[in-house]
Structure formats: C-alpha cells, structure tokens
Scaffold this motif. Structure first.
Motif, PDB file in Angstrom:
ATOM      1  N   LEU A  26       0.152  -2.182  -4.444  1.00 46.83           N
ATOM      2  CA  LEU A  26      -0.984  -3.049  -4.226  1.00 46.83           C
ATOM      3  C   LEU A  26      -2.448  -2.836  -3.164  1.00 46.83           C
ATOM      4  CD1 LEU A  26      -2.130  -6.145  -3.401  1.00 46.83           C
ATOM      5  CD2 LEU A  26      -0.782  -5.665  -0.638  1.00 46.83           C
ATOM      6  N   ASP A  27      -3.520  -3.458  -3.961  1.00 44.98           N
ATOM      7  CA  ASP A  27      -4.806  -2.107  -3.078  1.00 44.98           C
ATOM      8  C   ASP A  27      -5.606  -3.453  -3.143  1.00 44.98           C
ATOM      9  OD1 ASP A  27      -7.189  -0.964  -2.702  1.00 44.98           O
ATOM     10  OD2 ASP A  27      -6.695  -0.142  -4.361  1.00 44.98           O
TER      11      ASP A  27
ATOM     12  N   TYR B 252      -7.797  -8.701  -4.857  1.00 42.02           N
ATOM     13  CA  TYR B 252      -6.832  -7.768  -4.860  1.00 42.02           C
ATOM     14  C   TYR B 252      -6.311  -7.334  -6.665  1.00 42.02           C
ATOM     15  CZ  TYR B 252      -4.189 -11.436  -6.592  1.00 42.02           C
ATOM     16  OH  TYR B 252      -3.470 -12.793  -7.562  1.00 42.02           O
TER      17      TYR B 252
ATOM     18  N   ALA C 204       0.734  -0.713  -0.173  1.00 44.07           N
ATOM     19  CA  ALA C 204      -0.097  -0.237   0.347  1.00 44.07           C
ATOM     20  C   ALA C 204       0.809   1.372  -0.116  1.00 44.07           C
ATOM     21  CB  ALA C 204      -0.913  -0.373   1.215  1.00 44.07           C
TER      22      ALA C 204
ATOM     23  N   GLY D 127       2.699   1.572  -3.348  1.00 39.99           N
ATOM     24  CA  GLY D 127       0.921   2.056  -4.082  1.00 39.99           C
ATOM     25  C   GLY D 127       0.934   1.038  -4.962  1.00 39.99           C
TER      26      GLY D 127
ATOM     27  N   LEU E  69      -1.253  -3.458  -8.663  1.00 44.58           N
ATOM     28  CA  LEU E  69      -0.722  -1.949  -9.908  1.00 44.58           C
ATOM     29  C   LEU E  69       0.991  -1.482 -10.454  1.00 44.58           C
ATOM     30  CD1 LEU E  69      -3.411   0.142  -8.177  1.00 44.58           C
ATOM     31  CD2 LEU E  69      -4.021  -1.168  -9.976  1.00 44.58           C
TER      32      LEU E  69
ATOM     33  N   PRO F 176      -8.597  -3.659  -1.264  1.00 39.07           N
ATOM     34  CA  PRO F 176      -9.374  -3.020  -0.503  1.00 39.07           C
ATOM     35  C   PRO F 176     -11.263  -2.678  -1.817  1.00 39.07           C
ATOM     36  CG  PRO F 176      -8.651  -1.974   0.789  1.00 39.07           C
ATOM     37  CD  PRO F 176      -7.718  -2.586  -0.664  1.00 39.07           C
ATOM     38  N   ARG F 177     -10.232  -2.347  -3.178  1.00 40.39           N
ATOM     39  CA  ARG F 177     -10.337  -2.472  -4.737  1.00 40.39           C
ATOM     40  C   ARG F 177     -10.320  -3.481  -4.852  1.00 40.39           C
ATOM     41  NH1 ARG F 177      -7.928   3.453  -4.254  1.00 40.39           N
ATOM     42  NH2 ARG F 177      -9.040   4.395  -3.647  1.00 40.39           N
TER      43      ARG F 177
END
Length: 414
Positions: A135-136, A149, A130, A133, A152, A138-139
């Motif tokens: 690995l995301d 997951y 996170a 920037g 990005l 929640p989205r």
C-alpha cells in the motif's frame, strides 16, 4: 407565480405541493385548450366573411395567439416545477423502521464473531500496508490528489481475490453477472434516486452529459427502464463488478483516514427487480442480507447488523440494514454493506413495469439492492484483524484459492 415561488423558496410544504401545482396546471391547461378551440373557430369563420371584415378579425387572432403562447409557457413552467418538487419527495419508511435523526440512533440487531484483544501494539492498515510493501498512499496522492492510493503486488492481488470471491459467492446463489457502463446519463441517475440531491458527490463529464457512477446499482437497476416485463420474467437477480467513483465532499477526520473513504474503489453489487408485493420484498431483502452476512463470515470478520433509523435512510429507501465490520484502528464498527428495499420508488421514476400473469393493468416493479464486497474498504479489517506480532498478516482460508496463499510476510521481520 405564487406556486413557483413557494416551490423554490421552500414556503410550500412538500405534502401540499402536488395538489396546489396540479390545480394550477389544470386551470392553465383548460385556458390553453379554450384558446386553441377559439383560434380554430376563428379560422373557420374567416372563410365566410367579407374581405374588408377580415382585418379586425386577423388582428384579434394575432393577439389571441400571443396570449396562447404566454399561457402555454406558463403551463410548461408549472409542470416543470411540479416535476422538480415531486422528485425530492422521500419514500415513506416501513412502520418497523426505528425513529431517529442520524446514524447514532441506528438500532443494533445482532453481532457475529469476537472482537480481538491484541497482546501487542497493533498497527493500522496504513502502517501494515506500508511495511508489507503493498500500500502506497503518498504516491497515490501524488498521482491524483487526496483520498487516492496505490495497491501494489499482494495488495492488488488481495483486492482482486476479495472481488473474485464475491462474484463466485453470488453466482452460486443464482445471480447473473453483468458487465455494465460506469458512465451513465442523467436519466439513470434521476431514475435511481441519486439526482436531484446527489450532484455534489458525483463526478460529471459535462462535454458528453454523462456521469461516473458511484455504484453499479445505477446501471443495473436502469437496464429495463421504460420497459414492461412479463411477470414470468421476475425476479431479475443480477450482480456487477465495477469501479466506482465518489467525490466524498464534506467528510473529514477518521472518515478520511487511509482506505476508509476514497474517491475510487471497486464494488460487487447485488440487485433484484421483482413483483409489486410487499411480503415478497421483505423476504427478498432478508435473503440479500443473508448473502452478504455469509460472505463476511467467510472472511472471518466480526460484524454487527443495524436497523437504519428514519433520519439515516436515503430518499427512496423503505427500509435498510447495514453490516458494520469491526475495524481495530477505528476502535469501532465501520459500514461495509447496505441492504435496501425501495418498493416502487425507483421503478416509478424509471417507468419500469410488468404485466401481472393473472391479467390486469401493468404494475410498477419493486427494486432492492445490497453490497456484496467493496474494496479497498474491506481490506482494512482483513489486514488489521489478520496482523501478527511479527508484522505478518494471515488471511482467511476462504481467500486461498483466489489469492494463492494466506500469509503476507513482513519483509523486515528478519
């Protein structure tokens, strides 16, 4: 029927199943053949008797035909029940396999590398990803539900770099790269031993009677199902890079944290089909395990190799060795590779044979498989072990040519 009730109720021990059901099926088959012969005899007699005598004989024939249909249906049920029961029989483990009830009794054989002792408060891969920037979660959950997951930017590039490195590593070992279907039919799942028993963990596409494969082991092993190969064609050594899908029902806690156990992932799998030779299989399994160890060493990840105990073996596995990588956030080892040999378990179910070069009847092949790389799970140790006190992550040099760099910089470090 007594045999059917015993099979489905579990009262009949599996080791007695074959002899009991076989005996019942053979008896019924004899009855069926006798009734068919009798019907044929009556048909011949009809030609030689007077018309007024045929009525009684025709009625007798109709009754016999109904009885025959009943016997045929009963024989079919017993045969189906026998087959269903036999499909649940496990492969006898190698005598060298340690006894145990679950993975806590697997036996550590060796370790490689040093477990790090951070001089700062280390973060887990979720926080690191996170912050970078890349690995995301929640989205990812918003898009597809739990255990999903998004990778990005450099996160997606890192995953692809690991997979490309794995393919290059194995093609250099002489393995052929194959692109295989990820949707497979029931016969493939049954032939490789995932059905019956693994239905709950498998995503199904009922409209087309297909299933999303949880590993390319399934299509790779089933490529030559129903075929008889020449011994000179063996061994067949292949790898495949494919997306994999697993429902992961029944796993909770740290098993479900972050990227450790997810529904969709990528994997490079190595698979070998060889001759029906136990010594050869043992040697080949050692080679396949060595391929994976070399790969993990190149990634500079501390690991251990365990000899999987009887209670943790899969149905068809004769022996299995797991590689478990050190994952700081778990404070323990986490399984990343499984090297398995099956002898002829899968080949029998797939009807996969070869003609011995010296002559004789065709024999069932031996099959083996092992992970080369599975992502995103491998990203856990790569991120956590490579983290620096300023939030940067330094990647192993082996990935530089595939990634284009080895430094993931923390944008917030200032």
């Amino acid at each position: 029927m007594d045999v059917l009730r015993a099979i489905w109720s579990g009262d009949c021990k599996l080791e007695n199943l074959k002899s009991e059901a076989d005996a019942t099926y053979r008896r019924l088959l004899c009855d069926v053949e006798e009734r068919r012969a009798e019907a044929k005899r009556r048909s011949q007699e009809m030609k030689d008797i007077a018309a007024d005598e045929r009525v009684a004989l025709l009625e007798e024939g109709r009754r016999a035909k109904q009885e025959l249909k009943g016997l045929e249906a009963e024989a079919s049920k017993v045969q189906s029940a026998l087959q269903a029961g036999l499909l649940t029989l496990p492969m006898p483990p190698d005598p060298e396999v340690p006894e145990g009830s679950d993975d806590s009794q697997n036996v550590e054989l060796r370790t490689w590398g040093e477990v790090p002792d951070f001089s700062f408060d280390a973060k887990d891969h979720v926080s690191l990803g996170a912050d970078l920037g890349i690995l995301d979660i929640p989205r990812g959950v918003k898009l597809a539900g739990s255990r999903n997951y998004l990778l990005l930017g450099d996160g997606a590039r890192l995953e692809q770099a690991v997979l490309r490195f794995a393919v290059a590593h194995m093609t250099a070992k002489g393995f052929d790269l194959a692109s295989v279907p990820i949707l497979v039919n029931h016969a493939c799942m049954e032939g490789t031993g995932y059905f019956p028993g693994g239905e709950e963990q498998t995503y199904a596409v009922p409209k087309d009677d297909l299933f999303l494969s949880g590993t390319s082991e399934v299509p790779l092993t089933a490529i030559h199902s129903g075929e008889t190969l020449e011994e000179s064609d063996l061994p067949v050594r292949r790898i495949a890079l494919s997306p994999c899908f697993r429902r992961e029902a029944g796993t909770y806690g740290k098993e479900a944290h972050g990227l450790y156990r997810v529904h969709q992932f990528w994997k490079v799998e190595q698979m070998v089909i060889g001759p029906n030779d136990e010594d050869w299989s043992i040697e080949e399994q050692g080679k396949m395990l060595a391929h994976a160890e070399e790969f993990v060493q190149a990634l500079e990840i501390p690991y251990r190799v365990v000899d999987v105990c009887t209670g943790d073996l899969g149905q068809g596995q004769v022996r299995k060795f797991d590689i478990e990588a050190w994952m700081p956030s778990r404070g323990s080892w986490g399984e990343t590779h499984s090297a398995s040999r099956f002898h002829d378990f899968q080949a029998r179910r797939l009807n996969l044979r070869y003609k011995p070069s010296g002559g004789g009847k065709p024999r069932f092949c031996h099959t083996l498989n092992n992970t080369v790389a599975a992502t995103p799970r491998l990203l856990i140790p790569l991120l956590e072990l490579g983290q620096q006190s300023n939030g940067d992550v330094v990647l192993p040099e082996a990935l530089e040519s595939f990634m284009g760099k080895v430094l993931l910089e923390n944008p917030a470090k200032g």
